[in-house]
Design an enzyme around this catalytic site. Structure first.
Site, PDB file in Angstrom:
ATOM      1  N   ALA A 225       1.021  -1.289   0.124  1.00 35.54           N
ATOM      2  CA  ALA A 225      -0.037   0.099  -0.022  1.00 35.54           C
ATOM      3  C   ALA A 225       0.939   1.101  -0.098  1.00 35.54           C
ATOM      4  O   ALA A 225       0.416   2.292   0.600  1.00 35.54           O
ATOM      5  CB  ALA A 225      -0.865  -0.193   1.141  1.00 35.54           C
TER       6      ALA A 225
ATOM      7  N   ARG B 146     -29.543  11.369   9.845  1.00 36.37           N
ATOM      8  CA  ARG B 146     -28.223  11.500  10.278  1.00 36.37           C
ATOM      9  C   ARG B 146     -27.676  10.703  11.455  1.00 36.37           C
ATOM     10  O   ARG B 146     -28.306   9.938  11.823  1.00 36.37           O
ATOM     11  CB  ARG B 146     -27.896  12.983  10.266  1.00 36.37           C
ATOM     12  CG  ARG B 146     -28.066  14.021   9.309  1.00 36.37           C
ATOM     13  CD  ARG B 146     -27.927  15.293   9.405  1.00 36.37           C
ATOM     14  NE  ARG B 146     -26.667  15.567  10.218  1.00 36.37           N
ATOM     15  CZ  ARG B 146     -26.562  16.870  11.011  1.00 36.37           C
ATOM     16  NH1 ARG B 146     -27.486  17.529  11.194  1.00 36.37           N
ATOM     17  NH2 ARG B 146     -25.571  16.800  11.717  1.00 36.37           N
TER      18      ARG B 146
ATOM     19  N   ARG C   8     -46.948  31.976  22.466  1.00 39.99           N
ATOM     20  CA  ARG C   8     -46.646  32.865  21.182  1.00 39.99           C
ATOM     21  C   ARG C   8     -47.361  34.135  21.316  1.00 39.99           C
ATOM     22  O   ARG C   8     -48.235  34.140  22.332  1.00 39.99           O
ATOM     23  CB  ARG C   8     -47.440  32.075  19.978  1.00 39.99           C
ATOM     24  CG  ARG C   8     -48.945  31.739  20.249  1.00 39.99           C
ATOM     25  CD  ARG C   8     -49.269  30.899  19.148  1.00 39.99           C
ATOM     26  NE  ARG C   8     -50.893  30.763  19.362  1.00 39.99           N
ATOM     27  CZ  ARG C   8     -51.620  29.741  19.204  1.00 39.99           C
ATOM     28  NH1 ARG C   8     -50.958  28.411  18.821  1.00 39.99           N
ATOM     29  NH2 ARG C   8     -53.054  29.644  19.438  1.00 39.99           N
TER      30      ARG C   8
ATOM     31  N   ALA D  95     -45.992  19.534  11.454  1.00 42.93           N
ATOM     32  CA  ALA D  95     -45.046  20.222  10.250  1.00 42.93           C
ATOM     33  C   ALA D  95     -44.391  21.486  10.785  1.00 42.93           C
ATOM     34  O   ALA D  95     -44.958  22.362  11.658  1.00 42.93           O
ATOM     35  CB  ALA D  95     -46.039  20.637   9.250  1.00 42.93           C
TER      36      ALA D  95
ATOM     37  N   LYS E 286      -3.593   7.186  -2.258  1.00 42.00           N
ATOM     38  CA  LYS E 286      -4.503   6.390  -3.124  1.00 42.00           C
ATOM     39  C   LYS E 286      -5.349   5.360  -2.332  1.00 42.00           C
ATOM     40  O   LYS E 286      -6.617   5.226  -2.496  1.00 42.00           O
ATOM     41  CB  LYS E 286      -3.774   5.642  -4.217  1.00 42.00           C
ATOM     42  CG  LYS E 286      -4.673   4.515  -4.948  1.00 42.00           C
ATOM     43  CD  LYS E 286      -3.936   4.249  -6.316  1.00 42.00           C
ATOM     44  CE  LYS E 286      -2.731   3.285  -6.063  1.00 42.00           C
ATOM     45  NZ  LYS E 286      -2.464   2.901  -7.615  1.00 42.00           N
TER      46      LYS E 286
ATOM     47  N   ASN F 293     -47.066  12.805  17.916  1.00 45.63           N
ATOM     48  CA  ASN F 293     -47.146  13.385  16.832  1.00 45.63           C
ATOM     49  C   ASN F 293     -46.437  14.857  16.782  1.00 45.63           C
ATOM     50  O   ASN F 293     -46.955  15.585  17.515  1.00 45.63           O
ATOM     51  CB  ASN F 293     -48.683  13.818  16.623  1.00 45.63           C
ATOM     52  CG  ASN F 293     -49.127  14.075  14.944  1.00 45.63           C
ATOM     53  OD1 ASN F 293     -48.631  14.957  14.541  1.00 45.63           O
ATOM     54  ND2 ASN F 293     -49.669  13.262  14.148  1.00 45.63           N
TER      55      ASN F 293
ATOM     56  N   ASN G  60     -31.571  22.842  19.096  1.00 44.22           N
ATOM     57  CA  ASN G  60     -30.524  22.012  20.192  1.00 44.22           C
ATOM     58  C   ASN G  60     -29.108  22.718  20.395  1.00 44.22           C
ATOM     59  O   ASN G  60     -28.361  22.306  21.133  1.00 44.22           O
ATOM     60  CB  ASN G  60     -30.212  20.599  19.507  1.00 44.22           C
ATOM     61  CG  ASN G  60     -29.722  20.678  18.008  1.00 44.22           C
ATOM     62  OD1 ASN G  60     -29.663  21.766  17.417  1.00 44.22           O
ATOM     63  ND2 ASN G  60     -28.596  19.827  17.810  1.00 44.22           N
TER      64      ASN G  60
ATOM     65  N   ARG H 232      -1.312   9.933  -9.214  1.00 46.80           N
ATOM     66  CA  ARG H 232      -2.014   9.847 -10.497  1.00 46.80           C
ATOM     67  C   ARG H 232      -3.562   9.894 -10.360  1.00 46.80           C
ATOM     68  O   ARG H 232      -4.243   9.868 -11.527  1.00 46.80           O
ATOM     69  CB  ARG H 232      -1.696   8.302 -10.908  1.00 46.80           C
ATOM     70  CG  ARG H 232      -0.162   8.273 -11.584  1.00 46.80           C
ATOM     71  CD  ARG H 232       0.033   6.896 -11.893  1.00 46.80           C
ATOM     72  NE  ARG H 232      -0.835   6.492 -13.148  1.00 46.80           N
ATOM     73  CZ  ARG H 232      -1.249   5.381 -13.834  1.00 46.80           C
ATOM     74  NH1 ARG H 232      -0.632   4.348 -13.451  1.00 46.80           N
ATOM     75  NH2 ARG H 232      -1.852   5.250 -14.751  1.00 46.80           N
TER      76      ARG H 232
END
Ligand code: UD1
Ligand code: CA
Length: 450
Positions: free
Chosen positions: A12, A318, A425, A365, A25, A362, A371, A18
């Protein structure tokens, strides 16, 4: 074979020049694994010692090899003087004695364990040197196997070959097995009397024959010994491996609607009755349980998808995303370092990071777990059966209790007790008749442009 001892030597010492890359490589990836790891994978079932020859200053290669095979012996070839010279960099390991010595190149990642075992079989049958030949579609650049009758007489490197020898399409795959008892005597007798002034491993054949020893060439497929010297060849090796991985997945019952568009990692694991829609990418470390559906344009990495779960279209899992049974993660949802309990739905436009979400919850949306405070990551906990109204920001660290509700559009900065409703809110105000008053004001001040 089982009592015979084995030493595998992986060469190796190649650089990335190249490939027009700064990375060595053999550290380029196919199916999200370094080339040299594929070779080490193939060598592992031989159950012997392993020596890896690297170039000077290749700390990265050494570290990568140690991660894969912690007990590999690493040798440095201080000058690049040919493949036989590279093998002799591991002289100490050879001198310690092994019945079989198998030399593989770190840049031939598609080599199969069974092929290496076949080569060892030839040693057991009395050969001192066994090589692997293949019929190349285009033999340019390969060493040619010079065979008379059934006997392998020599290997001629292209630069040293006569026109008749160049016309031979039976090529050297590069992998070689040497009987331990005679290996050092053969390797030490190789000289650099050739066009490249290098010590060619391939000359082991002629040297062994001059000593009256048996040499053989076994045949294999071109794909088995395909070398990677350029980015194009890297992509070709990737394509072949992807085909193999997809076929293996389909053989265990995965239903791929458009297999050519599904990209897998060497370690992707599937249960039964998994369906994968077109255009899905599996990065390393993904497991998918029975009956899951992975919909189009999803990207998964170091993630687990539970039994019967649905992911995507356009979902991103992820590292550390763990979905329970029958979870639904829908379009434009990103999950990172989070556990999501059975039957919970996260259907649209959401980020769940560093969170623990219970069962049957639930998540509306546009929910975002905030975080990160710019310095630290914090955790969010959402209890079983909780209902998070759309467009809510959960500012971690924060807990939403079991069966609790969060009103839409809330910014939640304090814990929400079990069974509570939290609304965070601005209160809506309504001004009756306000719009008509506005129209009147505009009408009064209007300048006529017509
Ligand atoms: C080699 C073979 C050729 C064969 C081909 C198959 C020799 C002389 N030639 O040619 O017959 O058809 O592979 O792919 O063996 N390496 C070192 N140190 C060195 C030189 C090479 O470690 O001094 C390593 C490289 O990193 C590489 C491997 O040996 O992994 C093969 O070297 P490379 O230069 O790629 O050989 P080829 O010209 O491809
Ligand atoms: Ca090569």
């Amino acid at each position: 074979m089982s009592e015979r001892t084995c030493l595998t030597i992986v060469l190796a010492a190649g650089e990335g020049t190249r490939m027009r890359a700064t990375r060595p490589k053999v550290l380029h990836h196919i199916a999200y694994r370094p080339l040299v790891w594929h070779v080490l994978d193939a060598a592992a079932p031989l159950l012997g010692r392993c020596a890896v020859v690297i170039g000077p200053g290749s700390d990265q290669v050494a570290a990568s090899v140690r991660t894969h095979t912690p007990n590999a012996e690493i040798f440095v070839q201080t000058e690049r003087r040919g493949t036989a010279h590279a093998v002799l960099a591991a002289r100490e390991a050879i001198a310690r004695g092994a019945d079989d010595i198998v030399v593989v190149f770190g840049d031939t990642p598609l080599i199969a364990s069974d092929t290496l075992k076949r080569l060892r079989g030839a040693l057991e049958d009395g050969a001192a040197v066994a090589t692997l030949g293949f019929h190349a579609a285009d033999p340019t650049g390969y060493g040619r196997l010079i065979v008379t009758g059934n006997e392998l007489v020599a290997i001629r490197e292209e630069k040293d070959a006569s026109p008749e020898e160049r016309a031979v399409s039976f090529c050297n795959g590069g992998v070689m097995a040497l009987a331990g008892g005679t290996a050092l005597a053969i390797l030490d007798a190789i000289d650099d009397n050739n066009a490249k002034k290098e010590f060619y491993l391939t000359d082991a054949v002629a040297v062994a024959r001059a000593k009256g020893l048996k040499t053989v060439a076994l045949e294999t497929t071109e794909d088995d010994v395909r070398g990677v010297n350029t980015q194009t060849q890297l992509a070709q090796a990737e394509a072949i491996l992807q085909d193999r991985l997809r076929n293996a997945a389909m053989e265990v019952g995965v239903n791929m609607i458009a297999p050519q568009t599904v990209h897998l990692a060497a370690d992707t694991k599937f249960g039964r009755d998994v369906v994968i829609e077109p255009y899905v990418v599996f990065g390393p470390g993904v497991t998918v349980d029975d009956g899951a559906l992975i919909r189009s344009f999803s990207h998964l990495e170091k993630a687990h998808v539970g039994r019967g779960a649905t992911v995507g279209p356009f979902a991103r899992l992820r590292p550390g995303a763990k979905l329970g049974e029958k979870v639904r993660v829908g379009n434009f949802v990103e999950v990172k370092e989070s556990t999501i309990g059975d039957r919970t739905a996260v259907n649209h436009l959401t980020y769940i990071g560093d969170s623990t979400v219970g069962q049957g919850a639930n998540i509306g949306a546009g929910t975002i777990t905030c975080n990160y405070d710019g310095t630290h990551k914090h955790r969010t906990e959402i209890g079983d059966g909780a209902f998070i109204g759309s467009n809510s920001a959960l500012v971690a660290p924060v807990k939403v209790g079991v069966h609790a509700y969060v009103g839409s559009g809330s910014v939640i900065t304090n814990d929400v007790p079990d069974d509570a409703l939290a609304v965070g809110r601005a209160r809506q105000t309504v001004k009756e008749g306000w719009a008509s008053r506005l129209r009147e004001m505009k009408g009064a001040g209007k300048t006529d442009k017509a």
